[in-house]
Design a protein around this motif. Structure first.
Motif, mmCIF file in Angstrom:
data_model
loop_
_atom_site.group_PDB
_atom_site.id
_atom_site.type_symbol
_atom_site.label_atom_id
_atom_site.label_comp_id
_atom_site.label_asym_id
_atom_site.label_seq_id
_atom_site.Cartn_x
_atom_site.Cartn_y
_atom_site.Cartn_z
ATOM 1 N N ALA A 152 -1.420 -3.366 -4.470
ATOM 2 C CA ALA A 152 -2.734 -3.564 -3.798
ATOM 3 C C ALA A 152 -3.502 -2.237 -4.175
ATOM 4 O O ALA A 152 -4.687 -1.998 -3.886
ATOM 5 C CB ALA A 152 -2.862 -3.667 -2.294
ATOM 6 N N LEU A 153 -2.884 -0.862 -4.447
ATOM 7 C CA LEU A 153 -3.533 0.409 -4.486
ATOM 8 C C LEU A 153 -4.592 0.324 -5.777
ATOM 9 O O LEU A 153 -5.900 0.982 -5.368
ATOM 10 C CB LEU A 153 -2.639 1.512 -4.893
ATOM 11 N N PHE A 206 -12.869 1.388 -3.097
ATOM 12 C CA PHE A 206 -13.082 2.550 -1.810
ATOM 13 C C PHE A 206 -13.239 3.786 -2.568
ATOM 14 O O PHE A 206 -13.429 5.025 -1.622
ATOM 15 C CB PHE A 206 -12.258 2.214 -0.670
ATOM 16 N N GLY A 207 -12.493 4.201 -3.562
ATOM 17 C CA GLY A 207 -12.424 5.331 -4.391
ATOM 18 C C GLY A 207 -11.267 6.073 -4.157
ATOM 19 O O GLY A 207 -10.259 5.751 -3.355
ATOM 20 N N ALA A 208 -10.844 6.933 -5.358
ATOM 21 C CA ALA A 208 -9.629 7.552 -5.346
ATOM 22 C C ALA A 208 -9.013 8.285 -4.201
ATOM 23 O O ALA A 208 -8.016 8.491 -3.850
ATOM 24 C CB ALA A 208 -9.556 8.414 -6.579
ATOM 25 N N GLU A 209 -10.265 8.665 -3.335
ATOM 26 C CA GLU A 209 -9.762 9.700 -2.267
ATOM 27 C C GLU A 209 -9.180 8.823 -1.071
ATOM 28 O O GLU A 209 -8.440 9.492 -0.175
ATOM 29 C CB GLU A 209 -11.082 10.179 -1.794
ATOM 30 N N MET A 210 -9.021 7.575 -1.459
ATOM 31 C CA MET A 210 -8.199 6.669 -0.431
ATOM 32 C C MET A 210 -6.614 6.780 -0.602
ATOM 33 O O MET A 210 -5.907 6.129 0.226
ATOM 34 C CB MET A 210 -8.669 5.191 -0.113
ATOM 35 N N ILE A 211 -6.216 7.268 -1.571
ATOM 36 C CA ILE A 211 -4.797 7.367 -2.264
ATOM 37 C C ILE A 211 -4.395 8.751 -1.811
ATOM 38 O O ILE A 211 -5.025 9.932 -2.259
ATOM 39 C CB ILE A 211 -4.780 7.277 -3.644
ATOM 40 N N ASP A 212 -3.443 9.007 -1.174
ATOM 41 C CA ASP A 212 -3.099 10.351 -0.587
ATOM 42 C C ASP A 212 -2.188 10.974 -1.689
ATOM 43 O O ASP A 212 -1.918 10.500 -2.776
ATOM 44 C CB ASP A 212 -2.160 10.299 0.638
ATOM 45 N N PRO A 213 -1.680 12.395 -1.434
ATOM 46 C CA PRO A 213 -1.209 13.115 -2.691
ATOM 47 C C PRO A 213 0.188 12.618 -3.103
ATOM 48 O O PRO A 213 0.617 12.906 -4.075
ATOM 49 C CB PRO A 213 -0.976 14.518 -2.028
ATOM 50 N N ASN A 214 0.843 11.764 -2.255
ATOM 51 C CA ASN A 214 2.105 11.036 -2.405
ATOM 52 C C ASN A 214 2.002 9.690 -3.237
ATOM 53 O O ASN A 214 2.960 9.094 -3.491
ATOM 54 C CB ASN A 214 2.898 10.810 -1.261
ATOM 55 N N THR A 243 0.914 -1.037 0.034
ATOM 56 C CA THR A 243 0.037 -0.028 -0.112
ATOM 57 C C THR A 243 0.984 1.165 0.092
ATOM 58 O O THR A 243 0.423 2.278 -0.079
ATOM 59 C CB THR A 243 -0.916 0.134 1.151
ATOM 60 N N ALA A 244 2.321 0.866 -0.292
ATOM 61 C CA ALA A 244 2.982 2.159 -0.557
ATOM 62 C C ALA A 244 2.869 2.772 -1.860
ATOM 63 O O ALA A 244 1.980 2.197 -2.546
ATOM 64 C CB ALA A 244 4.484 1.834 -0.027
#
Length: 209
Positions: A46-47, A54-62, A40-41
């Protein structure tokens, strides 16, 4: 085949500390949580599936998983938690089996916090449970993470009960005391597992011969 011991226990029980002791004795350690962090890095395998479910908002800006956001979602929604587990656990299991298949150590220690919840006992030859009372779990997690007590209690409630975990254990390591007390007890378990591994290897050679 490599002799495999599962190390499990509830959140805050001290699994990482125990695993470090075994690693210092030369044991090959494969850690499900460490693998989950790799998956999940940023650019983790898995991303894409997590974002799709769950939606793209679950991925942070990095480009990595926003763990706090996803944790808030899955621990308040059992169906969401099962969806996440359905994504992560097969990937973690495959990676752990790859890691332990390559080891040259006498046996491997698989650190699997949700061993019983995910039915992965069949992966291993023996199960070691690190045990502490629930009050100790909560206090330790609060101390290290700063999570609210209610959130920690939700995490504890999402895992199998302490009684069920103890009933399913082959070995139990009581970790409510001082860290200094662990080393001699882990050394004793290590000798036991070396003996089990030798016996398994001898049996395998006898069957082949």
């Amino acid at each position: 085949m490599t002799y495999r011991v599962a190390l499990t226990g509830g959140i805050g029980s001290g699994k990482s500390t125990v695993a470090e002791h075994f690693a210092a004795l030369g044991v090959a350690v494969s850690d499900a949580d460490a693998i989950a962090h790799q998956l999940t890095a940023a650019d983790g395998a898995a991303l894409p599936a997590i974002a799709a479910v769950f939606g793209a908002e679950m991925i942070d800006p990095n480009g990595a998983l926003d763990r706090a956001r996803l944790r808030g979602r899955v621990f308040s929604d059992p169906d969401a938690r099962r969806q996440l587990e359905g994504i992560l656990h097969p990937l973690i299991r495959a990676r752990m089996l790859e890691e332990t298949a390559r080891v040259s150590a006498p046996y491997a220690l698989l650190v699997i916090p949700l061993l019983f919840e995910t039915g992965q006992q069949a992966l291993v030859d023996r199960v070691l449970v690190v045990d502490v009372p629930e009050a100790v779990q909560i206090a330790r997690v609060q101390s290290r993470s700063g999570l609210a007590r209610a959130e920690i209690e939700r995490i504890v409630a999402s895992q199998i009960s302490r009684a069920e975990r103890l009933a399913a254990a082959d070995d139990v390591l009581d970790n409510r005391g001082e860290a200094s007390a662990l080393a001699p007890r882990i050394a004793c378990l290590h000798r036991r597992y070396l003996e089990h591994a030798r016996h398994q290897a001898d049996s395998s050679r006898a069957e082949l011969g």
